[in-house]
Design a protein around this motif. Structure first.
Motif, short mmCIF file in Angstrom:
data_model
loop_
_atom_site.label_atom_id
_atom_site.label_comp_id
_atom_site.label_asym_id
_atom_site.label_seq_id
_atom_site.Cartn_x
_atom_site.Cartn_y
_atom_site.Cartn_z
N ASP A 1 16.48 -20.35 -14.97
CA ASP A 1 15.96 -20.84 -13.69
C ASP A 1 16.07 -22.36 -13.55
O ASP A 1 15.42 -22.96 -12.69
CB ASP A 1 14.51 -20.39 -13.50
N PHE A 2 16.90 -23.00 -14.36
CA PHE A 2 17.06 -24.46 -14.31
C PHE A 2 17.50 -24.93 -12.92
O PHE A 2 18.32 -24.30 -12.26
CB PHE A 2 18.12 -24.92 -15.33
N PHE A 3 16.93 -26.06 -12.51
CA PHE A 3 17.46 -26.79 -11.35
C PHE A 3 17.13 -28.26 -11.52
O PHE A 3 16.31 -28.65 -12.35
CB PHE A 3 16.96 -26.23 -10.02
N GLU A 4 17.83 -29.09 -10.74
CA GLU A 4 17.70 -30.53 -10.87
C GLU A 4 17.70 -31.17 -9.49
O GLU A 4 18.45 -30.76 -8.60
CB GLU A 4 18.89 -31.07 -11.68
N PHE A 5 16.87 -32.21 -9.34
CA PHE A 5 16.96 -33.12 -8.21
C PHE A 5 17.73 -34.33 -8.73
O PHE A 5 17.18 -35.12 -9.50
CB PHE A 5 15.59 -33.55 -7.70
N GLY A 6 18.99 -34.44 -8.36
CA GLY A 6 19.82 -35.53 -8.85
C GLY A 6 19.45 -36.87 -8.25
O GLY A 6 18.79 -36.94 -7.21
N ARG A 7 19.89 -37.93 -8.89
CA ARG A 7 19.57 -39.28 -8.41
C ARG A 7 20.15 -39.52 -7.02
O ARG A 7 19.66 -40.36 -6.28
CB ARG A 7 20.01 -40.34 -9.41
N SER A 8 21.17 -38.76 -6.65
CA SER A 8 21.79 -38.88 -5.33
C SER A 8 20.98 -38.17 -4.25
O SER A 8 21.24 -38.33 -3.07
CB SER A 8 23.18 -38.26 -5.35
N GLY A 9 20.01 -37.34 -4.67
CA GLY A 9 19.26 -36.53 -3.73
C GLY A 9 19.75 -35.09 -3.67
O GLY A 9 19.10 -34.22 -3.11
N ARG A 10 20.90 -34.84 -4.29
CA ARG A 10 21.45 -33.48 -4.30
C ARG A 10 20.60 -32.58 -5.19
O ARG A 10 20.12 -32.99 -6.24
CB ARG A 10 22.89 -33.52 -4.82
N VAL A 11 20.45 -31.33 -4.78
CA VAL A 11 19.78 -30.32 -5.60
C VAL A 11 20.86 -29.55 -6.34
O VAL A 11 21.79 -29.01 -5.72
CB VAL A 11 18.92 -29.37 -4.75
#
Length: 122
Positions: free
Chosen positions: A37-47
């Motif tokens: 279930d991993f997810f990330e909020f990237g530094r660019s704002g992208r999910v």
């Protein structure tokens, strides 16, 4: 609740694995490290969802290690939050980011559940 020195060392090594070229480019190892279930909020704002991360074209990253301001706090017996700052060179510019990761202990070891990067200027 305090984290053991063994868990601290393990989590610091795992977090650095995510940055090192030889591991970042290893799809099998990344598959092992990222929870289903991993997810990330990237530094660019992208999910980024797990699958996005696994199929992304890896790029060379020149990051400062050991990771500055590295800290860990246990959220419960099986969950740890890792925080640190990253400084890496991208297109000739140093980018600074506050980082936060949530790791869960499983029967096969620690897996990354969530990550967030927030840009900042020092």
């Amino acid at each position: 609740m305090e984290i053991s020195s063994e868990d601290r060392d393990t989590l610091e090594c795992l977090e650095q694995e995510l940055w090192r070229q030889e591991t970042r480019l290893d799809k099998q190892r990344m598959n092992e490290l990222l929870a289903p279930d991993f997810f990330e909020f990237g530094r660019s704002g992208r999910v980024w969802q797990r699958q996005d991360t696994l199929v992304a074209e890896p790029s060379s990253i020149d990051v400062v290690c050991p990771l500055p301001k590295f800290d860990i706090r246990l959220l419960d017996e099986r969950t740890a939050q890792v925080t640190y700052d990253s400084a890496f060179i991208y297109d000739g510019v140093v980018e600074h980011t506050h980082r936060s990761s949530i790791w869960s202990r499983t029967t096969s070891g620690w897996v990354l559940r969530f990550h967030q990067g927030t840009p900042f200027q020092p």
